[in-house]
Design a protein around this motif. Structure first.
Motif, short mmCIF file in Angstrom:
data_model
loop_
_atom_site.label_atom_id
_atom_site.label_comp_id
_atom_site.label_asym_id
_atom_site.label_seq_id
_atom_site.Cartn_x
_atom_site.Cartn_y
_atom_site.Cartn_z
N LEU A 124 -10.98 2.83 6.59
CA LEU A 124 -10.85 2.97 5.13
C LEU A 124 -12.20 3.18 4.47
O LEU A 124 -12.31 3.91 3.48
CB LEU A 124 -10.14 1.75 4.55
CG LEU A 124 -8.70 1.52 5.04
CD1 LEU A 124 -8.08 0.31 4.36
CD2 LEU A 124 -7.83 2.75 4.84
N ARG A 125 -13.24 2.57 5.01
CA ARG A 125 -14.59 2.79 4.48
C ARG A 125 -15.02 4.24 4.71
O ARG A 125 -15.63 4.87 3.82
CB ARG A 125 -15.58 1.83 5.14
CG ARG A 125 -17.00 1.96 4.55
CD ARG A 125 -17.96 0.94 5.13
NE ARG A 125 -18.19 1.13 6.56
CZ ARG A 125 -17.73 0.35 7.52
NH1 ARG A 125 -16.98 -0.71 7.21
NH2 ARG A 125 -17.97 0.61 8.77
N GLN A 126 -14.71 4.78 5.87
CA GLN A 126 -15.05 6.18 6.15
C GLN A 126 -14.34 7.12 5.19
O GLN A 126 -14.94 8.09 4.70
CB GLN A 126 -14.68 6.53 7.60
CG GLN A 126 -15.55 5.86 8.65
CD GLN A 126 -15.04 6.09 10.06
OE1 GLN A 126 -13.84 6.35 10.27
NE2 GLN A 126 -15.92 6.01 11.03
N LEU B 154 -9.13 6.93 -6.85
CA LEU B 154 -9.74 6.68 -5.55
C LEU B 154 -9.07 5.51 -4.84
O LEU B 154 -8.80 5.57 -3.63
CB LEU B 154 -11.25 6.42 -5.72
CG LEU B 154 -12.03 6.12 -4.44
CD1 LEU B 154 -11.90 7.26 -3.43
CD2 LEU B 154 -13.50 5.85 -4.76
N ASP B 155 -8.78 4.44 -5.56
CA ASP B 155 -8.16 3.28 -4.91
C ASP B 155 -6.78 3.63 -4.37
O ASP B 155 -6.41 3.18 -3.27
CB ASP B 155 -8.06 2.12 -5.90
CG ASP B 155 -9.41 1.47 -6.19
OD1 ASP B 155 -10.34 1.65 -5.36
OD2 ASP B 155 -9.55 0.81 -7.23
N ALA B 156 -6.02 4.41 -5.11
CA ALA B 156 -4.71 4.81 -4.62
C ALA B 156 -4.83 5.75 -3.43
O ALA B 156 -3.99 5.74 -2.51
CB ALA B 156 -3.90 5.48 -5.74
N ALA B 157 -5.90 6.56 -3.40
CA ALA B 157 -6.14 7.42 -2.25
C ALA B 157 -6.39 6.59 -0.99
O ALA B 157 -5.92 6.94 0.10
CB ALA B 157 -7.33 8.34 -2.52
N ILE C 260 -9.55 11.33 -11.27
CA ILE C 260 -8.25 11.67 -10.68
C ILE C 260 -8.44 12.73 -9.61
O ILE C 260 -9.08 13.76 -9.84
CB ILE C 260 -7.26 12.19 -11.75
CG1 ILE C 260 -6.99 11.11 -12.79
CG2 ILE C 260 -5.96 12.64 -11.09
CD1 ILE C 260 -6.32 9.86 -12.24
N ILE C 261 -7.93 12.44 -8.43
CA ILE C 261 -8.00 13.37 -7.31
C ILE C 261 -6.64 14.04 -7.14
O ILE C 261 -5.60 13.38 -7.24
CB ILE C 261 -8.37 12.60 -6.01
CG1 ILE C 261 -9.75 11.96 -6.16
CG2 ILE C 261 -8.33 13.54 -4.80
CD1 ILE C 261 -10.08 10.97 -5.05
N GLU C 262 -6.64 15.33 -6.89
CA GLU C 262 -5.40 16.05 -6.61
C GLU C 262 -5.29 16.26 -5.11
O GLU C 262 -6.09 16.99 -4.52
CB GLU C 262 -5.35 17.38 -7.35
CG GLU C 262 -5.11 17.26 -8.83
CD GLU C 262 -4.54 18.53 -9.44
OE1 GLU C 262 -4.42 19.54 -8.71
OE2 GLU C 262 -4.19 18.50 -10.63
N HIS C 263 -4.31 15.61 -4.50
CA HIS C 263 -4.10 15.72 -3.06
C HIS C 263 -3.04 16.79 -2.80
O HIS C 263 -1.88 16.61 -3.17
CB HIS C 263 -3.65 14.38 -2.50
CG HIS C 263 -3.62 14.34 -1.00
ND1 HIS C 263 -3.94 13.21 -0.28
CD2 HIS C 263 -3.31 15.26 -0.07
CE1 HIS C 263 -3.84 13.46 1.01
NE2 HIS C 263 -3.44 14.71 1.15
N ALA D 246 0.83 -1.21 0.00
CA ALA D 246 0.00 0.00 0.00
C ALA D 246 0.87 1.25 0.00
O ALA D 246 0.53 2.26 -0.64
CB ALA D 246 -0.93 0.00 1.22
N TYR D 247 2.00 1.19 0.70
CA TYR D 247 2.92 2.32 0.75
C TYR D 247 3.41 2.67 -0.66
O TYR D 247 3.40 3.83 -1.07
CB TYR D 247 4.10 1.97 1.64
CG TYR D 247 4.99 3.14 2.03
CD1 TYR D 247 4.89 3.71 3.30
CD2 TYR D 247 5.91 3.68 1.14
CE1 TYR D 247 5.69 4.78 3.66
CE2 TYR D 247 6.71 4.74 1.50
CZ TYR D 247 6.60 5.28 2.77
OH TYR D 247 7.39 6.35 3.11
N GLU D 248 3.82 1.64 -1.38
CA GLU D 248 4.32 1.86 -2.74
C GLU D 248 3.23 2.39 -3.66
O GLU D 248 3.45 3.28 -4.47
CB GLU D 248 4.93 0.57 -3.29
CG GLU D 248 5.43 0.69 -4.72
CD GLU D 248 6.49 1.76 -4.89
OE1 GLU D 248 6.58 2.31 -6.01
OE2 GLU D 248 7.23 2.07 -3.94
N ARG D 249 2.01 1.85 -3.54
CA ARG D 249 0.92 2.27 -4.43
C ARG D 249 0.40 3.66 -4.10
O ARG D 249 0.05 4.43 -5.01
CB ARG D 249 -0.24 1.26 -4.34
CG ARG D 249 0.06 -0.10 -4.94
CD ARG D 249 -1.22 -0.91 -5.08
NE ARG D 249 -1.92 -1.10 -3.80
CZ ARG D 249 -1.79 -2.17 -3.01
NH1 ARG D 249 -0.98 -3.16 -3.37
NH2 ARG D 249 -2.45 -2.25 -1.87
#
Length: 259
Positions: free
Chosen positions: A225-227, A200-203, A243-246, A21-24
């Motif tokens: 994670l659901r929240q 979203l999945d990477a988020a 695509i989300i911009e964080h 998960a860290y890498e992704r």
């Protein structure tokens, strides 16, 4: 001697479980910050760099791209295995900031990305001083969530109740060792804006990669994670976006080894 038990339990357990998960989910670091460090720390093909707590090599690979001669140090086996698979040409050694398996005065630069707050500050600075050549540099870098953005602040509100006694960068407690040491010049700092793009999945992976979230029992972790997923699916700034911009602030610090 380095042992698994010398690493904080949240890091030892969470990063062992959460390497994938860290890498992704984790971002790299902005080009402007890397260029700044290149100039400030005199990074080149002639520079030997030790990257402490290298994780899966997010920062290490950017050092490699500058042509530096890099040795990575990482105490968590799961992280080292991921690192070796992704960066087979860079040596990664089992060690901690307090026990670096290298000779005295053997490196030009030590870097620490997203990790100094985990260290035992006084002991780590003494050991970093030992392996650095006189006049060598120590560079630190963190990507810090920009909580002035509402949905980012809401993610922090979801995860923070689960942090327990895990050291956090935002407390600033890691600075104490620098304020008390006579081994290094005073810390200097520079801040950069950064937007990491992911789906979203990477988020969700980004949150899952947080040490104390990864170390939660399965039921509690899934609730968290659901929240986060529900927040991102419904918040007006993130919903229906492929695509989300964080937004982050990338905070860079550096100092010089005194003779």
């Amino acid at each position: 001697m380095t042992t698994a038990n010398s690493v904080h339990a949240a890091a030892r357990q969470g990063f062992q479980i959460g390497a994938d998960a860290y890498e992704r989910g984790r971002p790299g670091y902005p080009a402007a910050a890397i260029e700044f460090l290149q100039q400030t720390l005199n990074l080149s093909s002639a520079t030997t760099v030790v990257d402490l707590a290298a994780g899966t090599g997010k920062f290490t690979r950017q050092l490699q791209d500058l042509g530096c001669q890099v040795v990575a140090i990482e105490p968590v086996e799961g992280m080292r295995q991921k690192f070796e698979a992704l960066l087979p040409n860079i040596p990664v050694l089992n060690g901690t900031a307090e026990s670096i398996p290298l000779d005295a005065a053997s490196t030009d630069v030590v870097t620490v990305a997203q990790a100094f707050h985990w260290f035992q500050g006084e002991a780590a600075l003494a050991e970093i001083h030992r392996v650095l050549k006189p006049g060598g540099y120590l560079g630190l870098i963190w990507n810090v969530r920009d909580e002035s953005v509402d949905w980012v602040a809401q993610i922090s509100a979801i995860i923070t109740p689960h942090e327990g006694d895990a050291p956090r960068y935002r407390t600033g407690q890691w600075r104490t060792a620098f304020e008390q040491t006579d081994l290094f010049t005073p810390l200097e700092t520079q801040i950069f804006s950064y937007a990491h793009q992911y789906d979203l999945d990477a988020a969700i992976d980004r949150v899952a990669s947080i040490s104390f979230i990864a170390a939660l029992n399965a039921q509690t972790q899934q609730t968290v994670l659901r929240q986060v997923r529900e927040l991102l699916e419904h918040h007006p700034q993130t919903r229906d976006r492929p695509i989300i911009e964080h937004p982050y602030r990338t905070e860079v610090f550096w100092c010089t080894r005194k003779s």
